[in-house]
Enzyme design. Structure first.
Site, PDB file in Angstrom:
ATOM      1  N   ASP A 150       3.675   2.240  -4.629  1.00 57.95           N
ATOM      2  CA  ASP A 150       2.701   3.017  -5.395  1.00 57.95           C
ATOM      3  C   ASP A 150       2.387   2.221  -6.654  1.00 57.95           C
ATOM      4  O   ASP A 150       3.247   2.049  -7.521  1.00 57.95           O
ATOM      5  CB  ASP A 150       3.276   4.381  -5.751  1.00 57.95           C
ATOM      6  CG  ASP A 150       2.283   5.262  -6.508  1.00 57.95           C
ATOM      7  OD1 ASP A 150       1.190   4.773  -6.864  1.00 57.95           O
ATOM      8  OD2 ASP A 150       2.616   6.438  -6.758  1.00 57.95           O
ATOM      9  N   ILE A 151       1.167   1.710  -6.753  1.00 53.48           N
ATOM     10  CA  ILE A 151       0.838   0.839  -7.881  1.00 53.48           C
ATOM     11  C   ILE A 151       0.800   1.585  -9.215  1.00 53.48           C
ATOM     12  O   ILE A 151       0.721   0.957 -10.267  1.00 53.48           O
ATOM     13  CB  ILE A 151      -0.492   0.098  -7.657  1.00 53.48           C
ATOM     14  CG1 ILE A 151      -1.672   1.070  -7.619  1.00 53.48           C
ATOM     15  CG2 ILE A 151      -0.435  -0.731  -6.378  1.00 53.48           C
ATOM     16  CD1 ILE A 151      -3.006   0.371  -7.640  1.00 53.48           C
TER      17      ILE A 151
ATOM     18  N   ASP B 178       0.875  -1.168   0.000  1.00 53.84           N
ATOM     19  CA  ASP B 178       0.000   0.000   0.000  1.00 53.84           C
ATOM     20  C   ASP B 178       0.912   1.218   0.000  1.00 53.84           C
ATOM     21  O   ASP B 178       2.136   1.090   0.084  1.00 53.84           O
ATOM     22  CB  ASP B 178      -0.916  -0.011   1.233  1.00 53.84           C
ATOM     23  CG  ASP B 178      -2.221   0.753   1.013  1.00 53.84           C
ATOM     24  OD1 ASP B 178      -2.155   1.973   0.716  1.00 53.84           O
ATOM     25  OD2 ASP B 178      -3.297   0.157   1.117  1.00 53.84           O
TER      26      ASP B 178
ATOM     27  N   ASN C 105      -6.552  -5.406  -4.965  1.00 48.17           N
ATOM     28  CA  ASN C 105      -7.563  -4.707  -4.179  1.00 48.17           C
ATOM     29  C   ASN C 105      -7.391  -3.192  -4.203  1.00 48.17           C
ATOM     30  O   ASN C 105      -8.354  -2.455  -4.016  1.00 48.17           O
ATOM     31  CB  ASN C 105      -7.515  -5.201  -2.730  1.00 48.17           C
ATOM     32  CG  ASN C 105      -8.361  -4.353  -1.819  1.00 48.17           C
ATOM     33  OD1 ASN C 105      -9.580  -4.397  -1.848  1.00 48.17           O
ATOM     34  ND2 ASN C 105      -7.713  -3.537  -0.981  1.00 48.17           N
TER      35      ASN C 105
ATOM     36  N   LYS D 293     -14.077   1.154 -12.716  1.00 49.12           N
ATOM     37  CA  LYS D 293     -14.460  -0.152 -12.182  1.00 49.12           C
ATOM     38  C   LYS D 293     -15.075  -1.025 -13.275  1.00 49.12           C
ATOM     39  O   LYS D 293     -14.878  -2.248 -13.282  1.00 49.12           O
ATOM     40  CB  LYS D 293     -15.410   0.018 -11.002  1.00 49.12           C
ATOM     41  CG  LYS D 293     -14.733   0.526  -9.738  1.00 49.12           C
ATOM     42  CD  LYS D 293     -13.584  -0.382  -9.308  1.00 49.12           C
ATOM     43  CE  LYS D 293     -13.015  -0.019  -7.950  1.00 49.12           C
ATOM     44  NZ  LYS D 293     -11.861  -0.877  -7.579  1.00 49.12           N
TER      45      LYS D 293
ATOM     46  N   TYR E 213     -14.791   6.940 -11.421  1.00 46.13           N
ATOM     47  CA  TYR E 213     -14.785   5.734 -10.590  1.00 46.13           C
ATOM     48  C   TYR E 213     -15.664   4.657 -11.209  1.00 46.13           C
ATOM     49  O   TYR E 213     -15.247   3.498 -11.341  1.00 46.13           O
ATOM     50  CB  TYR E 213     -15.261   6.080  -9.185  1.00 46.13           C
ATOM     51  CG  TYR E 213     -15.293   4.897  -8.249  1.00 46.13           C
ATOM     52  CD1 TYR E 213     -14.115   4.312  -7.799  1.00 46.13           C
ATOM     53  CD2 TYR E 213     -16.505   4.368  -7.804  1.00 46.13           C
ATOM     54  CE1 TYR E 213     -14.139   3.223  -6.939  1.00 46.13           C
ATOM     55  CE2 TYR E 213     -16.540   3.286  -6.945  1.00 46.13           C
ATOM     56  CZ  TYR E 213     -15.356   2.717  -6.514  1.00 46.13           C
ATOM     57  OH  TYR E 213     -15.387   1.633  -5.671  1.00 46.13           O
TER      58      TYR E 213
END
Length: 236
Positions: free
Chosen positions: A64-65, A38, A91, A164, A160
């Site tokens: 940091d993804i 995370d 996630n 998704k 968002y």
């Protein structure tokens, strides 16, 4: 849930709180070797503490993804230490502090930020673990999407909802691409769950009337919990 994950290597992203923490602890408590990441270091340390308290094994790293190099380095470390990665749980995501506003008020940066954290990061992690899973001819990827990707988002945030939905599309595509190697790719799309500070603020904003209406619109007449989501991940 009577499932064990002894000697199974699991990566969980966005593990600092909420769903990610519940998922990490659930795997650790059942014998999984958990690598959790995370950007929130203090909360991530608490996740590790809870994994260890449950009798499990957990290593945590601040990642940091959105940084592809950092993602690949994290996966490479997990593979070097543990030998492989068996399960990837994407996630990490969320609204990053954004709130619903009129379409014309959204900046390009705000739009792109939510796509980066909800879709691009998952793509980077899938890229990073795929070669090892292909070599083993086995693997599991689980993406945590949202009911917002299947219908209207309660947040009112255009990016968002769109991100998704894109994550669900990515899941379908990867499932067909990776299936021949024995790799399954699935998604869980939760409805409203009080799981982190953002959802708590959203819940309070509904007020008593809105809260009652939300619950009454759910078949079981109750909100879901992070444990519900973790159990779905364990199943997949």
């Amino acid at each position: 849930m009577n499932i064990t994950f002894q000697h199974i290597i699991v990566i969980v992203t966005g593990a600092a709180h909420g769903f990610g923490r519940a998922i990490a602890v659930a795997f650790a408590a059942r014998g999984g070797q958990v690598w959790a990441c995370d950007i929130l270091a203090d909360e991530l340390a608490e996740t590790r503490h809870q994994c260890l308290a449950a009798g499990g094994w957990c290593e945590v790293r601040t990642v940091d993804i959105a940084d592809r190099d950092a993602v690949f380095a994290f996966v490479a470390e997990a593979q070097a230490v543990s030998g492989r990665v068996d399960i990837l749980v994407n996630n990490a995501g969320g609204v990053r502090g954004q709130v619903g506003r009129p379409l014309e008020a959204i900046t390009p940066l705000e739009w792109q930020e939510l796509f980066t954290v909800n879709v691009t990061g998952a793509f980077y992690f899938a890229q990073a673990v795929a070669p090892g899973m292909k070599a083993a001819r086995s693997g599991r990827m689980i993406n945590i999407s949202s009911g917002a990707g299947l219908g209207i988002s309660l947040t009112g945030i255009q990016a968002y909802a769109s991100a998704k939905a894109a994550q669900i599309g990515l899941t379908r595509q990867l499932a067909h691409e990776l299936g021949p190697w024995g790799i399954t790719v699935n998604t869980i799309a939760p409805g409203f769950v009080r799981s982190n500070p953002t959802t708590e603020r959203q819940w309070e904003a509904y007020g008593p009337v809105g809260q009652q209406a939300l619950v009454e619109g759910i078949a079981l007449q109750r909100l879901g919990t992070p444990a519900d989501i973790a159990h779905g991940v364990l199943f997949f």
